[in-house]
Design a protein around this motif. Structure first.
Motif, short mmCIF file in Angstrom:
data_model
loop_
_atom_site.label_atom_id
_atom_site.label_comp_id
_atom_site.label_asym_id
_atom_site.label_seq_id
_atom_site.Cartn_x
_atom_site.Cartn_y
_atom_site.Cartn_z
N GLY A 149 0.79 -1.23 0.00
CA GLY A 149 0.00 0.00 0.00
C GLY A 149 0.82 1.27 0.00
O GLY A 149 0.28 2.35 -0.21
N SER A 150 2.12 1.17 0.19
CA SER A 150 2.98 2.36 0.18
C SER A 150 3.34 2.80 -1.24
O SER A 150 3.73 3.95 -1.45
CB SER A 150 4.27 2.06 0.95
N VAL A 151 3.20 1.90 -2.22
CA VAL A 151 3.58 2.22 -3.60
C VAL A 151 2.58 3.20 -4.20
O VAL A 151 1.37 2.99 -4.13
CB VAL A 151 3.69 0.95 -4.46
N THR A 152 3.11 4.29 -4.78
CA THR A 152 2.25 5.28 -5.42
C THR A 152 2.47 5.36 -6.93
O THR A 152 1.62 5.86 -7.65
CB THR A 152 2.48 6.69 -4.82
N SER A 153 3.60 4.84 -7.41
CA SER A 153 3.92 4.96 -8.83
C SER A 153 4.59 3.69 -9.34
O SER A 153 5.49 3.15 -8.69
CB SER A 153 4.84 6.16 -9.04
N ILE A 154 4.13 3.23 -10.51
CA ILE A 154 4.69 2.04 -11.15
C ILE A 154 5.12 2.44 -12.56
O ILE A 154 4.32 2.97 -13.34
CB ILE A 154 3.68 0.89 -11.21
N GLY A 155 6.37 2.18 -12.88
CA GLY A 155 6.90 2.53 -14.19
C GLY A 155 6.37 1.65 -15.30
O GLY A 155 5.86 0.54 -15.07
N SER A 156 6.51 2.12 -16.51
CA SER A 156 6.08 1.42 -17.71
C SER A 156 6.73 0.04 -17.80
O SER A 156 7.90 -0.12 -17.47
CB SER A 156 6.48 2.26 -18.93
N SER A 157 5.94 -0.94 -18.23
CA SER A 157 6.43 -2.30 -18.48
C SER A 157 7.05 -2.97 -17.26
O SER A 157 7.90 -3.85 -17.39
CB SER A 157 7.43 -2.32 -19.64
N ALA A 158 6.64 -2.55 -16.07
CA ALA A 158 7.24 -3.08 -14.84
C ALA A 158 7.14 -4.61 -14.74
O ALA A 158 8.02 -5.26 -14.19
CB ALA A 158 6.60 -2.44 -13.62
N PHE A 159 6.08 -5.18 -15.31
CA PHE A 159 5.89 -6.63 -15.24
C PHE A 159 5.72 -7.25 -16.63
O PHE A 159 5.14 -8.32 -16.76
CB PHE A 159 4.69 -6.97 -14.35
N SER A 160 6.24 -6.59 -17.66
CA SER A 160 6.10 -7.14 -19.01
C SER A 160 6.88 -8.44 -19.15
O SER A 160 7.91 -8.64 -18.50
CB SER A 160 6.58 -6.12 -20.05
#
Length: 180
Positions: A149-160
């Protein structure tokens, strides 16, 4: 090489860079080659193959050459808190199957675990606020991920290209997911 010699070499290099960066007057019309310099107070490698650097009072994990299958990153190195997993720090570590990131890490950098094809388990602590671009891309054995719940931002293709990923939990705290 002892620390005194390393410091002397660093000082000489910094002086040369400062001159070329324009800290000392240049002839009229001559532009400096450098506009900024980042110096690290210390860097090193732990016995388990974990590489780090110290910057602004914190340790940043910036590489790994070990052969452990299961790795627990320490919460501090030489008295400095570990706050970041740097760019491509574990990229291509095909032997790693699980990794535990300590509380206190706030950022998992770009491509940090990219192509860790054997990685099946990762523990992301509640202190992490950012997952970088391609952070876990190509982790073909990763089956599920719980983003805290602390994560506010996820970069592009993080789990591609996480071809075995069947479950991912994204909390309401995430206000930004970049598109590729």
């Amino acid at each position: 090489m002892n620390k005194h010699v390393k410091r002397m070499q660093s000082a000489a290099i910094c002086a040369a860079l400062l001159w070329s960066a324009g800290a000392y007057p240049l002839a009229e019309g001559v532009k400096p080659l450098l506009t900024s310099i980042t110096a690290y107070a210390e860097d090193g490698t732990l016995a388990n193959g974990l590489h780090y650097r110290i910057n602004d009072g914190a340790a940043i994990i910036d590489g790994y050459t070990g052969s452990e299958k299961s790795l627990e990153i320490p919460s501090e190195i030489d008295g400095y808190p570990v706050t970041q997993i740097g760019w491509s720090a574990f990229s291509g570590c095909t032997s790693l199957t699980s990794i535990t990131i300590p509380y206190g890490v706030v950022s998992i950098g770009e491509s940090a675990f990219e192509s860790c094809t054997s990685l099946t388990s990762i523990t992301i602590p509640e202190s992490v606020t950012y997952l970088g671009w391609k952070a876990f891309s190509g982790c073909a054995s990763l089956t599920s991920v719980t983003i805290p719940g602390s994560v506010t931002s996820i970069g592009s293709s993080a789990f591609s290209d996480c071809t075995s990923l069947t479950s991912i939990t994204i909390p309401d705290s995430v206000t930004r997911i970049d598109r590729g």
